[in-house]
Write an enzyme that holds these catalytic residues in place. Structure first.
Site, PDB file in Angstrom:
ATOM      1  N   TYR A  24       0.916  -1.186  -0.021  1.00  0.00           N
ATOM      2  CA  TYR A  24      -0.467  -0.490   0.114  1.00  0.00           C
ATOM      3  C   TYR A  24       0.500   1.136  -0.019  1.00  0.00           C
ATOM      4  O   TYR A  24       0.279   2.129  -0.170  1.00  0.00           O
ATOM      5  CB  TYR A  24      -1.304  -0.005   1.150  1.00  0.00           C
ATOM      6  CG  TYR A  24      -2.170  -1.048   1.395  1.00  0.00           C
ATOM      7  CD1 TYR A  24      -2.878  -0.795   0.034  1.00  0.00           C
ATOM      8  CD2 TYR A  24      -1.403  -2.451   2.261  1.00  0.00           C
ATOM      9  CE1 TYR A  24      -3.710  -2.560   0.130  1.00  0.00           C
ATOM     10  CE2 TYR A  24      -2.839  -3.523   1.965  1.00  0.00           C
ATOM     11  CZ  TYR A  24      -4.261  -2.872   1.458  1.00  0.00           C
ATOM     12  OH  TYR A  24      -4.605  -4.507   1.173  1.00  0.00           O
ATOM     13  N   HIS A 101      -9.127   1.701  -5.566  1.00  0.00           N
ATOM     14  CA  HIS A 101      -8.617   0.717  -4.952  1.00  0.00           C
ATOM     15  C   HIS A 101      -6.884   1.234  -4.772  1.00  0.00           C
ATOM     16  O   HIS A 101      -6.645   1.392  -6.432  1.00  0.00           O
ATOM     17  CB  HIS A 101      -8.733  -0.015  -5.571  1.00  0.00           C
ATOM     18  CG  HIS A 101     -10.079  -0.833  -5.039  1.00  0.00           C
ATOM     19  ND1 HIS A 101     -10.335  -1.223  -3.576  1.00  0.00           N
ATOM     20  CD2 HIS A 101     -11.084  -0.734  -5.745  1.00  0.00           C
ATOM     21  CE1 HIS A 101     -12.355  -1.563  -3.804  1.00  0.00           C
ATOM     22  NE2 HIS A 101     -12.189  -1.154  -5.146  1.00  0.00           N
TER      23      HIS A 101
END
Length: 153
Positions: A24, A101
């Protein structure tokens, strides 16, 4: 009149920057929200930000947006793949939304390949890292056709 945007982040996104940074990245949620507010202002829009780990809180915030918000940008996190309640809330308030996302969910585990939101979204952005938020905000501020009360302003 400027667009009123709402950025919703779902479960575990409060851990951005420390949770699996190899997946991430190292940007924190606070960094994302600060950049979102700066960008919205540059686009003559306003943006509210919200993060919750519980499904009900997200549903409640979506409901509260009705009549107040022109477009929603939502990273529902894991709820993307499981939540009929969030899907129903988004369709129920009739506010256009962009699904986002950080990672490309289609190249990850099979359970992440299905979204309960994507067929109702104006756009889906995935795999661009946190730049996806920038793209979603620009799209929401400039290109989404307004509906309902917001479209009459």
């Amino acid at each position: 009149m400027s667009r009123r945007l709402l950025l919703i982040n779902g479960p575990n996104l409060n851990l951005l920057g420390t949770r699996e940074p190899h997946i991430y990245g190292s940007t924190t949620l606070q960094d994302v929200e600060t950049q979102a507010k700066t960008q919205a202002k540059e686009l003559s829009a306003s943006i509210d930000t919200f993060q919750a780990n519980s499904e009900g809180a997200i549903v409640d915030r979506i409901h509260a947006a009705r009549g107040e918000i022109d477009a929603i940008i939502i990273n529902a996190g894991a709820y993307t793949h499981t939540s009929v309640a969030i899907r129903d809330a988004l369709t129920g308030v009739d506010i256009p939304f962009v699904e986002i996302h950080i990672t490309n969910v289609h190249t990850r585990e099979a359970f992440r390949h299905h979204s309960f939101l994507c067929d109702k979204a104006e756009a889906v952005i995935c795999g661009l890292g946190v730049f996806g938020y920038t793209a979603a905000i620009e799209y929401a501020a400039k290109h989404i056709k307004l509906r309902g009360k917001a479209s009459r302003l």
